[in-house]
Design a protein around this motif. Sequence first.
Motif, PDB file in Angstrom:
ATOM      1  N   MET A   1      37.392 -21.377   9.923  1.00 14.29           N
ATOM      2  CA  MET A   1      37.012 -19.977  10.092  1.00 14.29           C
ATOM      3  C   MET A   1      37.440 -19.486  11.472  1.00 14.29           C
ATOM      4  SD  MET A   1      33.247 -19.265   8.435  1.00 14.29           S
ATOM      5  CE  MET A   1      32.332 -20.509   9.288  1.00 14.29           C
ATOM      6  N   ASN A   2      37.927 -18.254  11.498  1.00 15.09           N
ATOM      7  CA  ASN A   2      38.256 -17.683  12.797  1.00 15.09           C
ATOM      8  C   ASN A   2      36.986 -17.116  13.440  1.00 15.09           C
ATOM      9  OD1 ASN A   2      37.758 -15.090  11.780  1.00 15.09           O
ATOM     10  ND2 ASN A   2      39.894 -14.839  11.156  1.00 15.09           N
ATOM     11  N   HIS A   3      37.121 -16.565  14.631  1.00 11.22           N
ATOM     12  CA  HIS A   3      35.946 -16.090  15.382  1.00 11.22           C
ATOM     13  C   HIS A   3      35.210 -14.974  14.638  1.00 11.22           C
ATOM     14  CE1 HIS A   3      36.657 -18.606  18.791  1.00 11.22           C
ATOM     15  NE2 HIS A   3      37.875 -18.110  18.997  1.00 11.22           N
ATOM     16  N   TYR A   4      35.962 -14.054  14.079  1.00 13.83           N
ATOM     17  CA  TYR A   4      35.296 -12.946  13.394  1.00 13.83           C
ATOM     18  C   TYR A   4      34.553 -13.436  12.151  1.00 13.83           C
ATOM     19  CZ  TYR A   4      34.137  -8.660  11.127  1.00 13.83           C
ATOM     20  OH  TYR A   4      33.421  -7.651  10.515  1.00 13.83           O
ATOM     21  N   GLU A   5      35.133 -14.349  11.409  1.00  6.25           N
ATOM     22  CA  GLU A   5      34.461 -14.875  10.218  1.00  6.25           C
ATOM     23  C   GLU A   5      33.180 -15.603  10.600  1.00  6.25           C
ATOM     24  OE1 GLU A   5      37.664 -17.145   8.594  1.00  6.25           O
ATOM     25  OE2 GLU A   5      38.220 -15.538   7.187  1.00  6.25           O
ATOM     26  N   ARG A   6      33.212 -16.336  11.713  1.00  6.78           N
ATOM     27  CA  ARG A   6      31.986 -16.990  12.188  1.00  6.78           C
ATOM     28  C   ARG A   6      30.945 -15.950  12.585  1.00  6.78           C
ATOM     29  NH1 ARG A   6      34.948 -20.355  16.063  1.00  6.78           N
ATOM     30  NH2 ARG A   6      36.267 -21.495  14.682  1.00  6.78           N
ATOM     31  N   PHE A   7      31.391 -14.908  13.281  1.00 10.01           N
ATOM     32  CA  PHE A   7      30.491 -13.823  13.677  1.00 10.01           C
ATOM     33  C   PHE A   7      29.863 -13.177  12.442  1.00 10.01           C
ATOM     34  CE2 PHE A   7      30.039  -9.211  14.337  1.00 10.01           C
ATOM     35  CZ  PHE A   7      29.014  -9.211  15.280  1.00 10.01           C
ATOM     36  N   GLU A   8      30.691 -12.894  11.433  1.00 11.01           N
ATOM     37  CA  GLU A   8      30.202 -12.304  10.187  1.00 11.01           C
ATOM     38  C   GLU A   8      29.181 -13.215   9.524  1.00 11.01           C
ATOM     39  OE1 GLU A   8      32.702 -12.009   6.438  1.00 11.01           O
ATOM     40  OE2 GLU A   8      32.907  -9.976   7.241  1.00 11.01           O
ATOM     41  N   HIS A   9      29.443 -14.493   9.542  1.00 11.14           N
ATOM     42  CA  HIS A   9      28.547 -15.489   8.954  1.00 11.14           C
ATOM     43  C   HIS A   9      27.199 -15.508   9.685  1.00 11.14           C
ATOM     44  CE1 HIS A   9      27.623 -19.120   6.705  1.00 11.14           C
ATOM     45  NE2 HIS A   9      27.214 -19.677   7.824  1.00 11.14           N
ATOM     46  N   VAL A  10      27.228 -15.457  11.016  1.00 12.34           N
ATOM     47  CA  VAL A  10      25.996 -15.469  11.815  1.00 12.34           C
ATOM     48  C   VAL A  10      25.198 -14.195  11.560  1.00 12.34           C
ATOM     49  CG1 VAL A  10      25.105 -15.361  14.189  1.00 12.34           C
ATOM     50  CG2 VAL A  10      26.869 -17.024  13.583  1.00 12.34           C
ATOM     51  N   VAL A  11      25.863 -13.051  11.534  1.00 13.72           N
ATOM     52  CA  VAL A  11      25.175 -11.772  11.274  1.00 13.72           C
ATOM     53  C   VAL A  11      24.529 -11.797   9.893  1.00 13.72           C
ATOM     54  CG1 VAL A  11      25.532  -9.302  10.890  1.00 13.72           C
ATOM     55  CG2 VAL A  11      26.566 -10.420  12.874  1.00 13.72           C
ATOM     56  N   ALA A  12      25.254 -12.274   8.897  1.00 15.26           N
ATOM     57  CA  ALA A  12      24.702 -12.349   7.537  1.00 15.26           C
ATOM     58  C   ALA A  12      23.483 -13.263   7.501  1.00 15.26           C
ATOM     59  CB  ALA A  12      25.773 -12.833   6.564  1.00 15.26           C
ATOM     60  N   PHE A  13      23.550 -14.377   8.206  1.00 12.50           N
ATOM     61  CA  PHE A  13      22.419 -15.299   8.232  1.00 12.50           C
ATOM     62  C   PHE A  13      21.202 -14.660   8.897  1.00 12.50           C
ATOM     63  CE2 PHE A  13      19.959 -18.649  10.368  1.00 12.50           C
ATOM     64  CZ  PHE A  13      19.575 -19.375   9.261  1.00 12.50           C
ATOM     65  N   ILE A  14      21.413 -13.986  10.029  1.00  8.49           N
ATOM     66  CA  ILE A  14      20.305 -13.332  10.737  1.00  8.49           C
ATOM     67  C   ILE A  14      19.699 -12.229   9.874  1.00  8.49           C
ATOM     68  CG2 ILE A  14      19.723 -11.874  12.719  1.00  8.49           C
ATOM     69  CD1 ILE A  14      21.806 -13.543  14.323  1.00  8.49           C
ATOM     70  N   LEU A  15      20.548 -11.421   9.239  1.00  6.44           N
ATOM     71  CA  LEU A  15      20.039 -10.378   8.335  1.00  6.44           C
ATOM     72  C   LEU A  15      19.245 -10.981   7.191  1.00  6.44           C
ATOM     73  CD1 LEU A  15      23.046  -7.899   8.041  1.00  6.44           C
ATOM     74  CD2 LEU A  15      20.797  -7.433   9.035  1.00  6.44           C
ATOM     75  N   SER A  16      19.724 -12.086   6.672  1.00  9.59           N
ATOM     76  CA  SER A  16      19.031 -12.758   5.577  1.00  9.59           C
ATOM     77  C   SER A  16      17.642 -13.219   6.004  1.00  9.59           C
ATOM     78  CB  SER A  16      19.870 -13.940   5.101  1.00  9.59           C
ATOM     79  OG  SER A  16      19.228 -14.621   4.072  1.00  9.59           O
ATOM     80  N   VAL A  17      17.540 -13.774   7.196  1.00  7.11           N
ATOM     81  CA  VAL A  17      16.243 -14.232   7.702  1.00  7.11           C
ATOM     82  C   VAL A  17      15.302 -13.045   7.905  1.00  7.11           C
ATOM     83  CG1 VAL A  17      15.085 -15.289   9.689  1.00  7.11           C
ATOM     84  CG2 VAL A  17      17.137 -16.347   8.727  1.00  7.11           C
ATOM     85  N   ILE A  18      15.807 -11.971   8.482  1.00 11.13           N
ATOM     86  CA  ILE A  18      14.974 -10.779   8.719  1.00 11.13           C
ATOM     87  C   ILE A  18      14.482 -10.207   7.401  1.00 11.13           C
ATOM     88  CG2 ILE A  18      15.027  -8.388   9.530  1.00 11.13           C
ATOM     89  CD1 ILE A  18      16.939  -9.383  11.769  1.00 11.13           C
ATOM     90  N   ILE A  19      15.377 -10.081   6.433  1.00 13.43           N
ATOM     91  CA  ILE A  19      14.984  -9.528   5.131  1.00 13.43           C
ATOM     92  C   ILE A  19      13.992 -10.450   4.441  1.00 13.43           C
ATOM     93  CG2 ILE A  19      15.820  -8.893   2.835  1.00 13.43           C
ATOM     94  CD1 ILE A  19      18.383  -7.917   4.244  1.00 13.43           C
ATOM     95  N   ALA A  20      14.176 -11.754   4.564  1.00 16.18           N
ATOM     96  CA  ALA A  20      13.233 -12.704   3.968  1.00 16.18           C
ATOM     97  C   ALA A  20      11.842 -12.525   4.575  1.00 16.18           C
ATOM     98  CB  ALA A  20      13.722 -14.138   4.165  1.00 16.18           C
ATOM     99  N   LEU A  21      11.781 -12.323   5.883  1.00 18.03           N
ATOM    100  CA  LEU A  21      10.489 -12.086   6.533  1.00 18.03           C
ATOM    101  C   LEU A  21       9.852 -10.783   6.054  1.00 18.03           C
ATOM    102  CD1 LEU A  21      11.327 -13.203  10.189  1.00 18.03           C
ATOM    103  CD2 LEU A  21       9.836 -14.376   8.546  1.00 18.03           C
ATOM    104  N   VAL A  22      10.650  -9.748   5.944  1.00 21.29           N
ATOM    105  CA  VAL A  22      10.132  -8.464   5.451  1.00 21.29           C
ATOM    106  C   VAL A  22       9.614  -8.611   4.020  1.00 21.29           C
ATOM    107  CG1 VAL A  22      10.795  -6.107   4.808  1.00 21.29           C
ATOM    108  CG2 VAL A  22      11.521  -7.055   7.003  1.00 21.29           C
ATOM    109  N   ILE A  23      10.363  -9.315   3.192  1.00 22.26           N
ATOM    110  CA  ILE A  23       9.937  -9.533   1.798  1.00 22.26           C
ATOM    111  C   ILE A  23       8.635 -10.323   1.758  1.00 22.26           C
ATOM    112  CG2 ILE A  23      10.517 -10.742  -0.355  1.00 22.26           C
ATOM    113  CD1 ILE A  23      13.472 -10.015   0.236  1.00 22.26           C
ATOM    114  N   ALA A  24       8.554 -11.376   2.554  1.00 19.16           N
ATOM    115  CA  ALA A  24       7.338 -12.198   2.582  1.00 19.16           C
ATOM    116  C   ALA A  24       6.132 -11.378   3.039  1.00 19.16           C
ATOM    117  CB  ALA A  24       7.537 -13.412   3.488  1.00 19.16           C
ATOM    118  N   LEU A  25       6.310 -10.577   4.078  1.00 16.84           N
ATOM    119  CA  LEU A  25       5.207  -9.734   4.558  1.00 16.84           C
ATOM    120  C   LEU A  25       4.816  -8.679   3.526  1.00 16.84           C
ATOM    121  CD1 LEU A  25       6.222  -9.251   8.291  1.00 16.84           C
ATOM    122  CD2 LEU A  25       4.290 -10.568   7.404  1.00 16.84           C
ATOM    123  N   ALA A  26       5.793  -8.075   2.883  1.00  8.81           N
ATOM    124  CA  ALA A  26       5.503  -7.073   1.857  1.00  8.81           C
ATOM    125  C   ALA A  26       4.766  -7.703   0.679  1.00  8.81           C
ATOM    126  CB  ALA A  26       6.786  -6.397   1.390  1.00  8.81           C
TER     127      ALA A  26
END
Length: 151
Positions: A1-26
Amino acid sequence: MNHYERFEHVVAFILSVIIALVIALALLQLVTRVVPLLVTGSIDPLDHEVFQGLFGMIMTLLIALEFKHSIIRVAMRRESIVQVKTVVLIALLALSRKFIVLDSKVTEAQTIAALALATLVLGIVYWMLRERDDRLSMERRTSTGAEAGGE
């Protein structure tokens, strides 16, 4: 993976964690608010307004789950970007939720017509995207089968 693909992967993972927390709280809020009311009989789930509210909350969780699922596909590198078809599907779910919780007594006819038109257009777009994907899949299978048969 190039740098941008890694960045995209990290952003997707962080968004996934945030959304999972929101779903759990809801979900936790839904359970802690609704279950005691149902157990004590303080709430009648057959009452139209109560049913609309409960079902609206449940639909909100389902929409969030679908949204998280689309982000997980990006994070797991099954797809490189969020697919338009998935975004259209989420929008259709959100409009379906809106129709469920809509109070037709106070909502103007123009608003209902606009929501209906938006639903129709999104439905047509989703159908066209699905047809395109089905056609591409069929072409891939046909070309793969022709190559395998020719060897």
